[in-house]
Design a protein around this motif. Sequence first.
Motif, PDB file in Angstrom:
ATOM      1  N   ALA A 100       0.840  -1.196   0.000  1.00 54.83           N
ATOM      2  CA  ALA A 100       0.000   0.000   0.000  1.00 54.83           C
ATOM      3  C   ALA A 100       0.875   1.246   0.000  1.00 54.83           C
ATOM      4  N   VAL A 101       0.459   2.234  -0.789  1.00 53.63           N
ATOM      5  CA  VAL A 101       1.137   3.532  -0.805  1.00 53.63           C
ATOM      6  C   VAL A 101       0.089   4.564  -0.371  1.00 53.63           C
ATOM      7  N   ALA A 102       0.263   5.046   0.855  1.00 53.22           N
ATOM      8  CA  ALA A 102      -0.752   5.943   1.427  1.00 53.22           C
ATOM      9  C   ALA A 102      -0.192   7.360   1.507  1.00 53.22           C
ATOM     10  N   ASP A 103      -1.007   8.309   1.061  1.00 53.39           N
ATOM     11  CA  ASP A 103      -0.558   9.712   1.166  1.00 53.39           C
ATOM     12  C   ASP A 103      -1.555  10.502   2.007  1.00 53.39           C
ATOM     13  N   ASN A 104      -1.166  11.688   2.385  1.00 48.53           N
ATOM     14  CA  ASN A 104      -2.081  12.562   3.129  1.00 48.53           C
ATOM     15  C   ASN A 104      -2.492  13.734   2.247  1.00 48.53           C
ATOM     16  N   GLY A 105      -2.674  13.383   0.958  1.00 48.73           N
ATOM     17  CA  GLY A 105      -2.958  14.426  -0.036  1.00 48.73           C
ATOM     18  C   GLY A 105      -4.434  14.794  -0.126  1.00 48.73           C
ATOM     19  N   ILE A 106      -4.813  15.234  -1.313  1.00 52.15           N
ATOM     20  CA  ILE A 106      -6.156  15.804  -1.484  1.00 52.15           C
ATOM     21  C   ILE A 106      -7.259  14.755  -1.497  1.00 52.15           C
ATOM     22  N   GLY A 107      -6.881  13.525  -1.843  1.00 49.96           N
ATOM     23  CA  GLY A 107      -7.889  12.466  -1.869  1.00 49.96           C
ATOM     24  C   GLY A 107      -8.925  12.690  -2.951  1.00 49.96           C
ATOM     25  N   MET A 108      -9.967  11.873  -2.916  1.00 49.16           N
ATOM     26  CA  MET A 108     -11.012  12.030  -3.928  1.00 49.16           C
ATOM     27  C   MET A 108     -12.289  11.369  -3.433  1.00 49.16           C
ATOM     28  N   ARG A 109     -13.361  11.655  -4.125  1.00 52.70           N
ATOM     29  CA  ARG A 109     -14.611  10.977  -3.804  1.00 52.70           C
ATOM     30  C   ARG A 109     -14.499   9.528  -4.270  1.00 52.70           C
ATOM     31  N   SER A 110     -15.093   8.669  -3.506  1.00 50.40           N
ATOM     32  CA  SER A 110     -14.969   7.256  -3.892  1.00 50.40           C
ATOM     33  C   SER A 110     -15.634   6.985  -5.241  1.00 50.40           C
ATOM     34  N   THR A 111     -16.612   7.857  -5.584  1.00 52.24           N
ATOM     35  CA  THR A 111     -17.297   7.668  -6.873  1.00 52.24           C
ATOM     36  C   THR A 111     -16.358   7.955  -8.036  1.00 52.24           C
ATOM     37  N   GLU A 112     -15.307   8.694  -7.744  1.00 50.09           N
ATOM     38  CA  GLU A 112     -14.406   9.047  -8.845  1.00 50.09           C
ATOM     39  C   GLU A 112     -13.291   8.031  -9.033  1.00 50.09           C
ATOM     40  N   SER A 113     -13.085   7.264  -7.962  1.00 50.79           N
ATOM     41  CA  SER A 113     -11.864   6.473  -7.953  1.00 50.79           C
ATOM     42  C   SER A 113     -11.806   5.439  -9.083  1.00 50.79           C
ATOM     43  N   HIS A 114     -12.980   4.949  -9.495  1.00 52.24           N
ATOM     44  CA  HIS A 114     -12.954   3.902 -10.511  1.00 52.24           C
ATOM     45  C   HIS A 114     -12.464   4.414 -11.856  1.00 52.24           C
ATOM     46  N   LEU A 115     -12.522   5.730 -12.030  1.00 55.96           N
ATOM     47  CA  LEU A 115     -12.099   6.305 -13.306  1.00 55.96           C
ATOM     48  C   LEU A 115     -10.589   6.321 -13.461  1.00 55.96           C
ATOM     49  N   LEU A 116      -9.941   6.285 -12.300  1.00 52.80           N
ATOM     50  CA  LEU A 116      -8.530   6.623 -12.284  1.00 52.80           C
ATOM     51  C   LEU A 116      -7.625   5.732 -13.109  1.00 52.80           C
ATOM     52  N   PHE A 117      -8.007   4.438 -13.173  1.00 53.87           N
ATOM     53  CA  PHE A 117      -7.065   3.509 -13.786  1.00 53.87           C
ATOM     54  C   PHE A 117      -7.225   3.416 -15.304  1.00 53.87           C
ATOM     55  N   ALA A 118      -8.207   4.152 -15.830  1.00 57.37           N
ATOM     56  CA  ALA A 118      -8.369   4.185 -17.277  1.00 57.37           C
ATOM     57  C   ALA A 118      -7.352   5.180 -17.838  1.00 57.37           C
ATOM     58  N   PRO A 119      -6.769   4.857 -18.996  1.00 58.33           N
ATOM     59  CA  PRO A 119      -5.735   5.751 -19.525  1.00 58.33           C
ATOM     60  C   PRO A 119      -6.303   7.119 -19.913  1.00 58.33           C
ATOM     61  N   PHE A 120      -5.497   8.126 -19.671  1.00 62.89           N
ATOM     62  CA  PHE A 120      -5.810   9.525 -20.007  1.00 62.89           C
ATOM     63  C   PHE A 120      -7.018  10.067 -19.282  1.00 62.89           C
ATOM     64  N   LYS A 121      -7.372   9.410 -18.186  1.00 62.45           N
ATOM     65  CA  LYS A 121      -8.478   9.941 -17.373  1.00 62.45           C
ATOM     66  C   LYS A 121      -7.873  10.876 -16.339  1.00 62.45           C
ATOM     67  N   ARG A 122      -8.433  12.034 -16.260  1.00 61.40           N
ATOM     68  CA  ARG A 122      -7.905  12.993 -15.287  1.00 61.40           C
ATOM     69  C   ARG A 122      -9.061  13.562 -14.502  1.00 61.40           C
ATOM     70  N   LEU A 123      -8.788  13.822 -13.232  1.00 67.51           N
ATOM     71  CA  LEU A 123      -9.827  14.404 -12.384  1.00 67.51           C
ATOM     72  C   LEU A 123      -9.643  15.909 -12.246  1.00 67.51           C
ATOM     73  N   HIS A 124      -8.478  16.355 -12.706  1.00 69.12           N
ATOM     74  CA  HIS A 124      -8.157  17.772 -12.482  1.00 69.12           C
ATOM     75  C   HIS A 124      -7.734  18.417 -13.795  1.00 69.12           C
ATOM     76  N   THR A 125      -7.805  19.745 -13.829  1.00 62.93           N
ATOM     77  CA  THR A 125      -7.380  20.452 -15.039  1.00 62.93           C
ATOM     78  C   THR A 125      -5.863  20.490 -15.086  1.00 62.93           C
ATOM     79  N   GLN A 126      -5.389  20.726 -16.286  1.00 62.23           N
ATOM     80  CA  GLN A 126      -3.955  20.809 -16.491  1.00 62.23           C
ATOM     81  C   GLN A 126      -3.357  21.919 -15.634  1.00 62.23           C
ATOM     82  N   GLN A 127      -4.201  22.962 -15.413  1.00 60.46           N
ATOM     83  CA  GLN A 127      -3.700  24.093 -14.632  1.00 60.46           C
ATOM     84  C   GLN A 127      -3.506  23.690 -13.160  1.00 60.46           C
ATOM     85  N   GLU A 128      -4.459  22.875 -12.671  1.00 64.75           N
ATOM     86  CA  GLU A 128      -4.368  22.469 -11.262  1.00 64.75           C
ATOM     87  C   GLU A 128      -3.196  21.510 -11.055  1.00 64.75           C
ATOM     88  N   TYR A 129      -3.283  20.398 -11.783  1.00 68.61           N
ATOM     89  CA  TYR A 129      -2.223  19.389 -11.679  1.00 68.61           C
ATOM     90  C   TYR A 129      -1.880  18.969 -13.078  1.00 68.61           C
TER      91      TYR A 129
END
Lengths: 148, 646
Positions: free
Chosen positions: B554-583
């Motif tokens: 496990a790699v645990a951070d104390n960062g911004i986190g996310m809604r659990s509803t969003e998490s499933h999107l993460l592992f798809a390629p080129f899926k981003r939760l944030h704008t290029q400006q933010e991250y």
Amino acid sequence: MTRINVEPIHILLVEDDEADILLAQRAFERANIWNKIDVVRNGQEALDFLDNQNAYADKAKYPKPGVILLDLNLPGIDGREVLNRVSSDPELKSIPVVIVSTSDYERDIEHGRAHGVEHYIIKPIQVDNIMETCSAIRGFRIILGNVV
Amino acid sequence: MTMPDTRPIIVRGSDTRALKDYATEHVELAWISPFRKYAPAVLVLCVAALLAVAVLLPLWAMPECAPTLTAKLLLVLVYAALAALGGYLFITANALEQAHQRDVESTRELSGISERLDITLRSIGDGVISTDVDGKVTLMNDVAIDMTGWPADRAHATKASEVFHIINEKTHTLQPDPSRYVLSSGRRIREETQALLISRDGTEHPIAYNAAPILDSEGWLMGAVIVFHDVTELREVQRQREELIGELSQTNERLKEEIGKREAGRRAALSLMQDAQLAQAELRESEERLRVLFEGIDDALFVLDGAGTILDSNQAACTSLGYTRKELLGMTLREIEQADGASGPERLYQARDGRIIPVHVHVSNIRYRNQPAVLTVARDIAELRQIEDELRSSNEQLRESNAALEEYARVASHDLQEPLRKIESFVQVLIEDYADRFDPKGRNYLDIMVDAARRMRRLIRDVLAFSRAGTAEQPLAPVDLDSVAKIAIDNLSERIQEKAAKVIVSPLPTVIADETQMIQLFQNLIGNGLKFNKHAEPTIRVTTKDEHQYWRIAVADNGIGMRSTESHLLFAPFKRLHTQQEYEGTGIGLAICRRIVARHGGQIGLESELGKGSTFWFTLPKRTDTRIEADEPTPGPAGRKKGRPS
């Protein structure tokens, strides 16, 4: 200014892309390296040049290069064939080869290593990588321009 | 009248009657009873009187010779008396003569009898003592003399109680002399009585005795006779008999016990039999069930004997092979099985019509009708084979298309990079050589171009990395994840320092993996934790958990986190939760992670809460072989989507 220029070292650039030729020439210029650069644009020409055949029969005009800058991806006879020839020909074997590679450099390095190639430049050819490479080649006498 | 012997004749048992008969016949005249004595005399007198009357009566009637009455009467009486006397004498003399004759005979006979009796008495094994009416000994035989120790002459006329000295065996008290009882009661002692006979010298003999009165022919008591015998031997025999009886009874007990046991056994056997009957009923039922199963099952079933002959088969066997059951029974499986088609449990059966059926057989040893047999279950795998073939070919196609796709991605990105590199290069040339000819606006445009080109290059590089993440670049080998984490952290050191972040790594295992990809995996996940982190003290913890067949890291951070509803999107390629400006980023990092983990046979996932940090975890199997997994990524928690760039 006094320069001992026993045998001026020519550079043979084997490159099919005009833009890269342009960039290479600019890089040499900006690095203040004024050795003569002969440019051939495919493998066949490169072999003709090295063998002084066909268009390059004139040995005085097209002497054996002191360094070969070789792009491996060439139309027709490609850079790998040229490299095979150079590394297996006793007359040419002593000429240092610099493989000029692209984003696919890993494969090129692998191929080069197998033929005793020690020097690699990843495109684009720029002042810094040209200077670094040239200074690393043993026996490469750099002709510097504008040195007063 | 005299007895031939003064000694009384003593006989035992049945002889008594014979003796009496003899006495009645021969000796009665010697012992004339008073009645008999005077009866002839009376008879003679009467006859004489009658004669006298007959003679005298006519005389009496003649008046010329009429004497006086008294003289007449007297005369009659005299005659009568004379006649009676004469008659009596005659009869008596006759009788005496006869008696004498008889006496002589009887004496002779009696002495013979007596002799025989004497011999008998002496030779019989029993002791015999007889007494007279006073209880004095009149006779003892040798056995009696021996046992009592009294010589015959001394014993004679001695009281029997002295000679026959007996005591009670148990109480050792004096027992009365049986003769006394017999003499006083006139009865015999019927039962044999046991006692100890004390001889004259004090020796004790266990004896049995009985006694009987001696009666004369008239029934008068003459004395008593005691008959006894030594019972030592008898006792011994009895003891032995008792012993034997004891033994027998013991044996009997044992037998009884044995019988009891047998009975118990029998009862147990009976109950067993009942159980067996019940079990048999159940068996029958289960047999029926089995039969239903046997028949109902889709696999061909064969029951074979040791020689491979088919003893039984089910409907499926008949149907698939095209034989009737009758035909199958008696055939051997070898007739059906193709000899060359055998490979492990997979065989080839030939149906009656020549059709070849690939089957998967399972063979087990069973008992059939109480005989060892073999049950062969043959499953038709033709369909399975077909599906397998289809699967294999579609897999092959998939692999080919995957490879093609990857090659395409690689070439495309390579070819895309070339012009891009040129754009970059020449923008650079423009900036270097012609900067003075651009006004600030123009230079800004050039900057935008450089930036765009750089982003484009990065995208291309990531696509390339992603396409490589699924392919076997290097063979799998043992990789120490501790050093992998160290290298990843080294590679990220600049960003870690920039953010003043802490990366805490607890000990990690060694796994069989592709080292380069492991580095990339750790680098991506740790980098992710750094990137999406606005905490004052960004901290990333890397931990390991042993989950039997897997390592869970496990790699645990104390960062911004996310809604659990969003998490499933993460592992798809080129899926981003944030704008290029933010991250900044291309959104390929986690997709690459997923491909890497999938290639190693693990899973990847994420637990996160908005504002509280995220924990990315992945599992790696504890494997020992270095076989490379199929390219096909195993489904991760993100779903069964193919991790391909589209």
